[in-house]
Design an enzyme around this catalytic site. Structure first.
Site, PDB file in Angstrom:
ATOM      1  N   LYS A   1       0.854  -1.187   0.000  1.00 39.41           N
ATOM      2  CA  LYS A   1       0.000   0.000   0.000  1.00 39.41           C
ATOM      3  C   LYS A   1       0.892   1.240   0.000  1.00 39.41           C
ATOM      4  O   LYS A   1       1.886   1.289   0.733  1.00 39.41           O
ATOM      5  CB  LYS A   1      -0.882  -0.022   1.248  1.00 39.41           C
ATOM      6  CG  LYS A   1      -1.921   1.087   1.322  1.00 39.41           C
ATOM      7  CD  LYS A   1      -2.800   0.907   2.568  1.00 39.41           C
ATOM      8  CE  LYS A   1      -3.902   1.945   2.650  1.00 39.41           C
ATOM      9  NZ  LYS A   1      -4.752   1.766   3.848  1.00 39.41           N
TER      10      LYS A   1
ATOM     11  N   SER B   1      -9.624   1.721   2.922  1.00 36.71           N
ATOM     12  CA  SER B   1      -8.791   2.453   2.007  1.00 36.71           C
ATOM     13  C   SER B   1      -7.739   1.617   1.284  1.00 36.71           C
ATOM     14  O   SER B   1      -7.152   2.088   0.310  1.00 36.71           O
ATOM     15  CB  SER B   1      -8.088   3.567   2.780  1.00 36.71           C
ATOM     16  OG  SER B   1      -7.200   3.011   3.743  1.00 36.71           O
TER      17      SER B   1
ATOM     18  N   SER C   1      -9.745  -0.523   7.230  1.00 37.92           N
ATOM     19  CA  SER C   1      -9.187  -0.350   5.882  1.00 37.92           C
ATOM     20  C   SER C   1      -8.459  -1.558   5.309  1.00 37.92           C
ATOM     21  O   SER C   1      -8.103  -1.556   4.133  1.00 37.92           O
ATOM     22  CB  SER C   1      -8.236   0.843   5.855  1.00 37.92           C
ATOM     23  OG  SER C   1      -8.971   2.042   5.787  1.00 37.92           O
TER      24      SER C   1
END
Lengths: 473, 98
Positions: A81, A156, A180
């Site tokens: 990420k 996210s 997330s």
């Protein structure tokens, strides 16, 4: 090259192939690079694919040729990420303000994973600064759900979830502040783990809300999540909240587990298909001897409201550092204040601006007691609720999300609707408890549904045991 | 009830430049979020707020030994285009009034 052997691989299957000499790390990296080239233009899961991945794989193969013993994640290609620092690579947090920000050091998790033989494939898309539940808040365009490209992958960590679900990486890293990792895992039909607060170092994670943030893996199997956690976990001097897990008493066999279900907490707003899948999962577990117990978590109904005070408060403070002076892009105003206003107004996206304003409000004089202080007290009350519940049960089960993946754009103009996607995941962050999401069915349209397991602090082993048990049913 | 002038003040405090259209949207959005968050006022609390700990007791804080460590200064400075001989270049804080 025969690539079927690599399709939807797990770490164990990969290590078997690698150790037996059946496959090379370069072949596996090439497999993913080819798949990314084909699918990423549609999905936008990756923001960048690293040229270095192939050379890193060649190094892994060289070590093997020299007879060196395989490490825990030897040759495992990982997507990261883009809010986790890899030295020398851009770390943008999907924000314009950090679009060209090059990381000056490795995150502790990156260093540990690399030391265990992992290969970094690229950096994945996210909601800007990890603020969102759909990956639509990225400055670099939304990511699409590989199961249905008209829908969001969740967020996210949507880029990481989409990468694993579409078989564009063996595993991926995400960060979980309010769900997330678990929510996108549920929307994409994979496994997502949020470890105990303090289990995994956040040094090198671009901070959102520091009392809640944890780094966790997104994987295709429970065993993969356990293997990645084992490498990442443990005390790190660069993150003072980390500790080595305390010694735990011997755990009972999974069939003797008592599992708590707080039905009062998730009865409202649950899609019928999600409820049905959840009820079936409970029945399956009960049929194996697992005792299902109704429990009460009286404060849980305030968890989301509590979260939407604490998270923006901490975010507004953490993001104050992006002023154009020390990091990232800078815009010039007429004087120093003008520099700040222009840089931050221009560099931060809409949701980020919204949360900074909200956080500034709840921390401001006159509102601090009514909002922030009260939220911190409720956070404590919620932790007490869970502590009490864990005197009766070994684990707690809920659906991961109230709905399946929604359409792109469907909630973009209604922030409150968007926030409701985190309803069931935020309690684990507020209490610091470990939680995992695993697939437990699909709705009529074939969209995945997630089952969430929550354990007492430091007892990820229970999550893995019950999740593995469930998987085998 | 939050008003546009409150958003103006918050934006200045938060060092964010907002245009008029966004201020209007934010006034509505923040109002709606605060409307939801206001349920906290009704939440029963066993502990008195005044005596609740200011520091979250769940947060561990295992500090390392108080010794200097390298912070890779060179790499950090390279992340800014405005550095000059190890310094960050910023505008003057005080300006002469004409």
């Amino acid at each position: 090259m025969k690539t079927e052997k690599f399709a939807n691989l797990t770490i164990k299957r990969w290590l078997d192939q690698f150790v037996s000499g059946e496959a090379k790390a370069v072949e596996l990296v090439d497999y993913y690079l080819a798949r990314i080239k084909e699918a990423n233009p549609r999905l936008n899961a990756y923001l960048e694919v690293f040229d270095s991945a192939r050379a890193d794989a060649a190094e892994v193969d060289r070590r093997r040729a020299q007879g060196e013993a395989p490490r825990a994640l030897e040759g495992v290609p990982i997507a990261v990420k883009d809010n986790i620092l890899i030295k020398g690579k851009i770390a943008s947090a999907s924000s314009k303000i950090l679009a060209n920000h090059v990381a000056a050091y490795d995150a502790t998790v990156v260093r540990r994973l690399r030391g265990a033989g992992a290969i970094f494939l690229g950096r994945t898309n996210l909601d800007e600064f990890a603020m969102g539940s759909s990956t639509e808040n990225s400055a670099f365009g939304p990511t699409k759900n590989p199961i249905d490209e008209t829908r969001v992958p969740g967020g996210s960590s949507g880029g990481s979830a989409a990468a694993v679900a579409a078989d564009l990486a063996l595993v991926a890293l995400g960060s979980d502040t309010g769900g997330s990792v678990r929510q996108p895992a549920a929307f994409c039909g994979i496994v997502g783990l949020k470890p105990t607060y303090g289990q995994v170092s956040r040094s090198g994670l671009i901070a959102l809300a520091s009392s809640l943030d944890q780094i966790g893996p997104l994987t295709r199997s429970v065993d993969d999540a356990a293997r990645v956690l084992a490498v990442m976990a443990g005390r790190d001097e660069a993150d003072s909240t980390t500790a080595n897990p305390p010694a735990l008493p011997e755990d009972k066999p999974v069939e003797k587990y008592r599992v708590g279900v707080p039905r009062h907490f998730f009865s409202e707003g649950l899609e019928p298909a999600v409820k049905e899948s959840f009820d079936q999962a409970i029945e399956k577990l009960a049929a194996t001897g697992v005792k299902i117990v109704d429990i009460e978590l009286p404060t849980a109904k305030y968890a989301l409201a509590t979260y939407y005070v604490i998270m923006p408060a901490e975010a507004s403070s953490n993001l104050a550092r992006y002023d154009g002076l020390r990091y990232g892009a800078a815009q010039s105003g007429s004087e120093l204040l003008g520099d700040y206003l222009e840089t931050r107004g221009e560099g931060c996206g809409r949701e980020t601006r919204r949360r900074i304003i909200l956080g500034t409000y709840v921390l401001s004089a006159g509102y601090y007691d009514a909002y922030y202080h009260r939220a911190v007290a409720l956070k404590r009350a919620l932790a007490d609720d869970f502590k009490k519940a864990f005197t009766q049960v070994d684990l707690i089960l809920t659906p991961t999300t109230p709905t399946t993946a929604f359409k792109l754009g469907e909630r973009a103009s209604d922030p409150l609707q968007m926030y409701l996607a985190d309803l069931f995941t935020v309690p684990a962050n507020l209490t610091g408890l470990p939680a995992i999401s695993l697939p437990c069915g699909q709705d009529a349209a074939g969209l995945p549904i997630g089952l969430q397991l929550i354990a007492p602090a430091w007892q990820e082993n229970r999550l893995f045991k019950l999740a593995t048990h469930y998987d085998h049913l | 009830m939050i008003e546009e002038k409150d958003i103006d003040r918050l934006a200045l405090l938060a060092r964010l430049k907002l245009d008029a259209a966004e201020k209007a949207v934010l006034t509505k959005d923040i109002g709606s979020i605060l409307g939801y968050v206001d349920q906290l006022a009704a939440a029963p609390l066993a502990t008195d707020l005044a005596t609740a700990p200011a520091i979250d007791p769940l947060t561990l804080n295992n500090l390392r030994a108080d010794e200097p460590v390298s912070v890779a200064e060179e790499g950090l400075l390279q992340t800014k285009a405005t550095d000059k001989a190890g310094y960050l270049k910023v505008k003057a804080i005080f300006a002469e009034r004409s």
